[in-house]
Scaffold this motif. Structure first.
Motif, short mmCIF file in Angstrom:
data_model
loop_
_atom_site.label_atom_id
_atom_site.label_comp_id
_atom_site.label_asym_id
_atom_site.label_seq_id
_atom_site.Cartn_x
_atom_site.Cartn_y
_atom_site.Cartn_z
N TYR A 113 38.26 44.17 26.52
CA TYR A 113 39.30 44.98 27.14
C TYR A 113 39.75 46.12 26.22
O TYR A 113 39.56 46.09 25.00
CB TYR A 113 40.55 44.14 27.40
CG TYR A 113 40.43 42.97 28.32
CD1 TYR A 113 40.62 43.10 29.69
CD2 TYR A 113 40.22 41.68 27.80
CE1 TYR A 113 40.58 41.98 30.53
CE2 TYR A 113 40.17 40.57 28.64
CZ TYR A 113 40.36 40.73 30.00
OH TYR A 113 40.32 39.63 30.82
N LEU A 137 43.62 40.21 38.84
CA LEU A 137 42.63 41.29 38.78
C LEU A 137 41.99 41.55 40.14
O LEU A 137 40.91 42.14 40.21
CB LEU A 137 41.56 40.97 37.74
CG LEU A 137 42.06 40.78 36.30
CD1 LEU A 137 40.91 40.47 35.37
CD2 LEU A 137 42.82 42.01 35.81
N PRO A 197 46.15 45.92 39.94
CA PRO A 197 44.69 45.98 39.83
C PRO A 197 44.11 46.92 40.88
O PRO A 197 44.73 47.15 41.93
CB PRO A 197 44.26 44.53 40.09
CG PRO A 197 45.34 43.99 40.98
CD PRO A 197 46.62 44.66 40.53
N VAL A 201 37.67 47.62 31.03
CA VAL A 201 36.79 46.58 30.51
C VAL A 201 35.43 47.19 30.22
O VAL A 201 34.98 48.10 30.91
CB VAL A 201 36.62 45.38 31.47
CG1 VAL A 201 37.89 44.59 31.59
CG2 VAL A 201 36.09 45.81 32.81
N ILE A 205 40.13 48.77 35.49
CA ILE A 205 40.34 47.68 36.45
C ILE A 205 41.80 47.56 36.89
O ILE A 205 42.12 46.68 37.71
CB ILE A 205 39.85 46.33 35.90
CG1 ILE A 205 40.60 45.94 34.63
CG2 ILE A 205 38.35 46.39 35.65
CD1 ILE A 205 40.28 44.52 34.16
N ASN A 219 32.71 35.05 38.41
CA ASN A 219 32.90 35.45 39.81
C ASN A 219 32.77 34.26 40.77
O ASN A 219 32.62 33.11 40.34
CB ASN A 219 31.95 36.58 40.19
CG ASN A 219 30.49 36.17 40.16
OD1 ASN A 219 30.15 34.98 40.08
ND2 ASN A 219 29.59 37.15 40.25
N TYR A 272 33.23 40.65 39.48
CA TYR A 272 32.98 39.95 38.23
C TYR A 272 33.89 38.75 38.00
O TYR A 272 33.54 37.86 37.21
CB TYR A 272 33.14 40.92 37.05
CG TYR A 272 32.25 42.13 37.15
CD1 TYR A 272 30.93 42.07 36.72
CD2 TYR A 272 32.73 43.33 37.67
CE1 TYR A 272 30.09 43.18 36.81
CE2 TYR A 272 31.91 44.45 37.78
CZ TYR A 272 30.59 44.36 37.35
OH TYR A 272 29.77 45.47 37.46
N THR A 273 35.07 38.72 38.65
CA THR A 273 36.02 37.64 38.37
C THR A 273 36.89 37.33 39.57
O THR A 273 37.21 38.22 40.37
CB THR A 273 36.93 38.00 37.18
OG1 THR A 273 37.89 36.96 36.97
CG2 THR A 273 37.66 39.31 37.41
N GLN A 278 38.30 46.82 41.14
CA GLN A 278 36.98 47.04 40.54
C GLN A 278 36.47 45.80 39.78
O GLN A 278 35.27 45.70 39.50
CB GLN A 278 37.04 48.24 39.59
CG GLN A 278 37.32 49.57 40.28
CD GLN A 278 36.28 49.89 41.34
OE1 GLN A 278 35.08 49.89 41.06
NE2 GLN A 278 36.73 50.15 42.56
N ALA A 279 37.37 44.88 39.46
CA ALA A 279 36.94 43.67 38.74
C ALA A 279 36.49 42.57 39.68
O ALA A 279 35.92 41.56 39.23
CB ALA A 279 38.08 43.16 37.86
N VAL A 322 32.96 40.38 28.59
CA VAL A 322 33.72 41.63 28.66
C VAL A 322 34.61 41.78 27.42
O VAL A 322 34.97 40.80 26.77
CB VAL A 322 34.62 41.70 29.92
CG1 VAL A 322 33.80 41.60 31.19
CG2 VAL A 322 35.72 40.65 29.89
N PHE A 376 34.25 36.94 32.23
CA PHE A 376 34.67 36.98 33.63
C PHE A 376 33.74 36.05 34.39
O PHE A 376 32.52 36.02 34.13
CB PHE A 376 34.55 38.39 34.20
CG PHE A 376 35.71 39.29 33.89
CD1 PHE A 376 36.81 38.84 33.18
CD2 PHE A 376 35.71 40.61 34.32
CE1 PHE A 376 37.88 39.67 32.89
CE2 PHE A 376 36.77 41.46 34.04
CZ PHE A 376 37.86 40.99 33.34
#
Length: 300
Positions: A182, A55, A42, A222, A247, A172, A49-50, A45-46, A180, A170
């Motif tokens: 993929y 990730l 990974p 994503v 991501i 956070n 969000y999660t 960048q995710a 999202v 996602f």
């Protein structure tokens, strides 16, 4: 409470067997496939969000299965237009999660019931009038059929894009949910050797060509959904202007020569930080795959 699709799954498998025959010990869809070792890295960048472990920023091991969509393990490569790429991510806590993707971005139907009805109709060898009635009843299926109809001959597992089709959420650290979708994008998008190979061996060449291309890679992207974007309809596409970014990257390094083919690539098995949407087709896949696996391990 989640809906149980076990009875529907049995009906679907019986219809598939009427169409393609029974192949003991094999999956009832995507029967023909090969396994590979991989590492997913990974890029961070995710993270906004999660909280999903795979990730964040640390690489995780993965197992990848490329497959033909046909229920027959003897299907010639050139006769089945849709191919699959399933990934098992091995999480740091010993758990796993999956992304199950195909080479078309949308599914045939909004509901599993409609999907099974189409399979049952196909098993009965419908005539032109029957097909017209089906499209009138399920107009959302036209998009997927149109894509499949206009697909070019499939050249290579390693140079194709793959779509998990369904939307997910996602979640956070603050508990905020973000819808999202993929997409896997290959590092190499054209292979002259694959084109030559497909011309000479159009019926059975994909696994051999893939093995010769190793190592290969894919970037996982994503797309962020916005208000009004459908998350419970796998036949619907989101607007092209939605925010999309990478991501992480999947490095596929070597073939698994004697794989344990007991893996059930269930897309509803998600880790903390990811949630399933209310897409009924997504949730039905758990029972459909379980019914197929039950037959497979019994050698049926």
């Amino acid at each position: 409470m989640e809906k149980n699709y076990s009875d529907l799954a049995e009906t679907a498998i019986q219809s598939i067997e009427k169409i393609a025959g029974t192949h003991p010990g094999y999956r009832r869809a995507h029967a023909k496939g090969s396994y590979y070792e991989a590492v997913f890295t990974p890029n961070g960048q995710a993270i906004p969000y999660t909280t999903a472990a795979h990730l964040q920023q640390e690489p995780v091991k993965a197992i990848v299965r490329f497959s033909d969509s046909s229920p027959s393990p003897k299907m010639m490569d050139g006769l089945s237009p849709v191919k699959g790429m399933s990934v098992q991510f091995q999480l740091p806590n010993g758990q796993v999660t999956y992304l199950v993707s195909v080479t078309v971005p949308v599914f045939l139907t909004k509901t599993p019931e409609a999907f099974v009805e189409i399979i049952r109709l196909t098993a009965q060898k419908p005539g032109p009038r029957d097909l017209v009635k089906m499209f009138m009843k399920y107009p959302e299926s036209k998009a997927a059929f149109r894509i499949i109809k206009h697909m070019k001959p499939f050249l290579s597992y390693s140079t194709s894009c793959y779509y998990p089709i369904h939307a997910f959420y996602f979640v956070n650290e603050q508990g905020k949910r973000q819808a999202v979708k993929y997409k896997w994008v290959p590092d190499e998008t054209f292979s002259l050797e694959a084109k030559k190979e497909s011309a000479v061996h159009a019926m059975d060449y994909l696994e051999k060509e893939l093995d010769e291309q190793l190592p290969i890679g894919f970037t996982l992207y994503v797309t962020l959904g916005e208000e009004g974007d459908l998350v419970d309809d796998s036949t619907a596409s989101w607007p092209k202007e939605r925010t999309t970014f990478a991501i992480g990257h999947l490095d596929i390094n070597g073939k698994i020569e004697h794989p344990d083919d007991q893996i059930v690539f269930d897309p509803t098995v998600v880790p903390a930080g990811i949630e399933c949407t209310d897409d009924p087709v997504l949730h039905a896949r758990r029972d459909f795959y379980a019914a197929s696996f039950k037959r497979r391990i019994k050698g049926l």
